[in-house]
Design a protein around this motif. Structure first.
Motif, PDB file in Angstrom:
ATOM      1  N   GLN A   6     -50.198  -5.325   8.052  1.00 46.37           N
ATOM      2  CA  GLN A   6     -51.347  -4.638   8.654  1.00 46.37           C
ATOM      3  C   GLN A   6     -52.091  -5.560   9.625  1.00 46.37           C
ATOM      4  OE1 GLN A   6     -53.920  -2.926   5.724  1.00 46.37           O
ATOM      5  NE2 GLN A   6     -55.193  -1.851   7.218  1.00 46.37           N
ATOM      6  N   ILE A   7     -52.203  -6.816   9.257  1.00 48.25           N
ATOM      7  CA  ILE A   7     -52.875  -7.787  10.125  1.00 48.25           C
ATOM      8  C   ILE A   7     -52.027  -8.078  11.360  1.00 48.25           C
ATOM      9  CG2 ILE A   7     -53.642 -10.185  10.299  1.00 48.25           C
ATOM     10  CD1 ILE A   7     -54.432  -9.979   7.311  1.00 48.25           C
ATOM     11  N   TRP A  16     -46.957  -4.739  26.420  1.00 55.33           N
ATOM     12  CA  TRP A  16     -46.083  -4.350  25.309  1.00 55.33           C
ATOM     13  C   TRP A  16     -46.232  -2.859  25.041  1.00 55.33           C
ATOM     14  CZ3 TRP A  16     -45.288  -8.092  20.635  1.00 55.33           C
ATOM     15  CH2 TRP A  16     -44.943  -9.374  21.096  1.00 55.33           C
ATOM     16  N   ASP A  17     -45.109  -2.188  24.778  1.00 57.41           N
ATOM     17  CA  ASP A  17     -45.154  -0.766  24.440  1.00 57.41           C
ATOM     18  C   ASP A  17     -45.371  -0.530  22.953  1.00 57.41           C
ATOM     19  OD1 ASP A  17     -44.717  -0.275  27.069  1.00 57.41           O
ATOM     20  OD2 ASP A  17     -42.697   0.532  26.866  1.00 57.41           O
ATOM     21  N   ALA A  18     -45.257  -1.583  22.153  1.00 59.71           N
ATOM     22  CA  ALA A  18     -45.436  -1.456  20.704  1.00 59.71           C
ATOM     23  C   ALA A  18     -46.009  -2.756  20.170  1.00 59.71           C
ATOM     24  CB  ALA A  18     -44.103  -1.132  20.027  1.00 59.71           C
ATOM     25  N   ASP A  19     -46.595  -2.701  18.983  1.00 60.59           N
ATOM     26  CA  ASP A  19     -47.161  -3.911  18.399  1.00 60.59           C
ATOM     27  C   ASP A  19     -46.065  -4.746  17.742  1.00 60.59           C
ATOM     28  OD1 ASP A  19     -47.027  -3.348  15.372  1.00 60.59           O
ATOM     29  OD2 ASP A  19     -48.046  -1.565  16.106  1.00 60.59           O
ATOM     30  N   LEU A  20     -46.455  -5.915  17.258  1.00 57.77           N
ATOM     31  CA  LEU A  20     -45.515  -6.887  16.710  1.00 57.77           C
ATOM     32  C   LEU A  20     -44.684  -6.316  15.567  1.00 57.77           C
ATOM     33  CD1 LEU A  20     -44.822  -9.977  17.085  1.00 57.77           C
ATOM     34  CD2 LEU A  20     -46.429 -10.401  15.210  1.00 57.77           C
ATOM     35  N   VAL A  21     -45.299  -5.504  14.724  1.00 61.06           N
ATOM     36  CA  VAL A  21     -44.613  -4.971  13.548  1.00 61.06           C
ATOM     37  C   VAL A  21     -43.762  -3.754  13.899  1.00 61.06           C
ATOM     38  CG1 VAL A  21     -44.905  -3.949  11.253  1.00 61.06           C
ATOM     39  CG2 VAL A  21     -46.345  -5.869  11.958  1.00 61.06           C
ATOM     40  N   ARG A  60     -57.201 -15.097   8.595  1.00 60.78           N
ATOM     41  CA  ARG A  60     -57.211 -13.790   7.923  1.00 60.78           C
ATOM     42  C   ARG A  60     -56.016 -13.633   6.985  1.00 60.78           C
ATOM     43  NH1 ARG A  60     -57.608  -9.318  12.318  1.00 60.78           N
ATOM     44  NH2 ARG A  60     -57.393  -8.017  10.447  1.00 60.78           N
ATOM     45  N   LEU A  61     -54.871 -14.177   7.368  1.00 61.14           N
ATOM     46  CA  LEU A  61     -53.701 -14.105   6.495  1.00 61.14           C
ATOM     47  C   LEU A  61     -53.913 -14.923   5.225  1.00 61.14           C
ATOM     48  CD1 LEU A  61     -50.878 -14.383   9.193  1.00 61.14           C
ATOM     49  CD2 LEU A  61     -51.360 -12.388   7.757  1.00 61.14           C
ATOM     50  N   ARG A  62     -54.547 -16.079   5.358  1.00 62.75           N
ATOM     51  CA  ARG A  62     -54.854 -16.891   4.174  1.00 62.75           C
ATOM     52  C   ARG A  62     -55.817 -16.147   3.241  1.00 62.75           C
ATOM     53  NH1 ARG A  62     -55.426 -21.099   8.158  1.00 62.75           N
ATOM     54  NH2 ARG A  62     -53.617 -22.478   8.177  1.00 62.75           N
TER      55      ARG A  62
END
Length: 358
Positions: A6-7, A16-21, A60-62
């Motif tokens: 989610q992050i 970019w046409d799409a996000d990283l995920v 934020r991941l931590r």
């Protein structure tokens, strides 16, 4: 690991046409104890994007996972995009990016060289082909003016290496005074010969520096080269933009995707005080990009250091790799690489075979 995804899904740079995920670039997420491991794979040049991602999301991941250590892995495996008009691939070359301009004097060759070096810096295997018969300047800009390609088998030329970049140029093969008086068919034949009779090896991006203009020679070359996409270099003033529009129209006519516009000499950057001054006007590249519904890939400054670096045969990306000017080219390379990938559906990569006696 849904919280991690989610992050990371928030990361979606311009172009970019799409996000990283959702683009499928996150390959593996695992947590063992207090160590969170994330593996990313990009299908285009973009090695320094990892620094952006870690800087933006590490804290934020931590917090979300309780991890105290983040183990990031990034691999670059450049995808092969379709070639215009279904032309056969050049052995070993995944993508051919044509750098063109509607008129001369807009910094097309300078942009092509630094773009190629920036793509290489971002993790790709890159070569450059100087097809500018009117003024083959790549040998000067790479500091290889006295070099000549060699052939070990009498069939294929070995590219000239400079700054880690494979290169070949009409300027290596003919006297300087001869190249500019060729007629169209002779010039087009020479380009095809250099393209197909150079042992490029395995290359992710072959950057082709085209002759300026939109006449018969440029049209023929555009039709003969198995191009993945083109970028148009212009300056902000109206005269250059009018010619750049013809360049976009030419590539549309031969069904070559135009990734976008590169506005060179967008502003003058004073080397003494850093003052920005738009000598050639403002907003021209943006208006043209909007008109043709293509991206404005970058706005590059007019700066004395760029000219000095090119005259010395040590391009800016190599001479001052950590400087702001080099970073502008790196950002351009990231935009171009991503724009190419998102421009179509990847196809099978052409095989590169090596004879046993090589």
């Amino acid at each position: 690991m849904d919280s991690v995804k989610q992050i990371l899904a928030e990361y979606k740079p311009a172009g970019w046409d799409a996000d990283l995920v959702s683009a499928g670039f996150v390959k593996h997420i695992a947590q063992q104890g207090e160590t969170l491991s994330i593996t990313l794979a990009l299908p285009f040049a973009g090695h320094s994007l990892l620094a952006q991602i870690t800087e933006q999301y590490a804290d934020r991941l931590r917090a979300a996972t309780g991890a105290t250590q983040l183990d990031w892995q990034l691999t670059i495996e450049v995808a092969t995009l379709p070639r215009a008009q279904g032309l056969a691939a050049v052995q070993g070359i995944r993508n051919i990016i044509v750098v063109a301009s509607g008129k001369g004097g807009v910094g097309k060759s300078t942009t092509a060289v630094n773009l190629a070096l920036a793509l290489q810096k971002e993790g790709a295997r890159v070569a450059i082909l100087d097809a500018d018969i009117y003024g083959p300047s790549i040998p000067t800009m790479l500091g290889t003016l006295k070099e000549r390609p060699v052939s070990y088998d009498g069939k294929l030329m070995e590219p000239v290496l400079a700054c880690g970049l494979k290169s070949n140029s009409i300027g290596y093969l003919v006297a300087e005074q001869d190249a500019t008086i060729w007629r169209g068919p002779m010039a087009s034949k020479a380009l095809a010969q250099i393209l197909h009779e150079t042992r490029w090896g395995e290359v992710d991006y072959l950057v082709v520096d085209m002759p300026p203009g939109t006449g018969d020679i440029q049209l023929t070359m555009a039709q003969q080269v198995p191009t993945s996409a083109a970028v148009i270099v212009t300056t902000p003033q109206d005269v250059a933009l009018a010619d750049a529009r013809k360049g976009v129209a030419m590539f549309n006519k031969v069904a070559v995707p135009v990734l976008g516009i590169i506005e060179n000499m967008s502003y003058h950057l004073c080397s003494a005080c850093g003052h920005h001054e738009p000598l050639f006007g403002t907003g021209g590249g943006q208006k043209m990009a909007e008109q043709y519904q293509v991206a404005l890939l970058g706005q590059l400054p007019l700066h004395i250091d760029i000219r000095q670096h090119m005259d010395e045969g040590r391009p800016t990306v190599v001479s001052a790799p950590e400087g702001a000017l080099a970073q502008a080219y790196v950002q351009l390379a990231q935009r171009v690489g991503a724009a190419l990938y998102f421009s179509g559906k990847p196809i099978a990569t052409p095989l590169y075979t090596l004879a046993l006696d090589e």
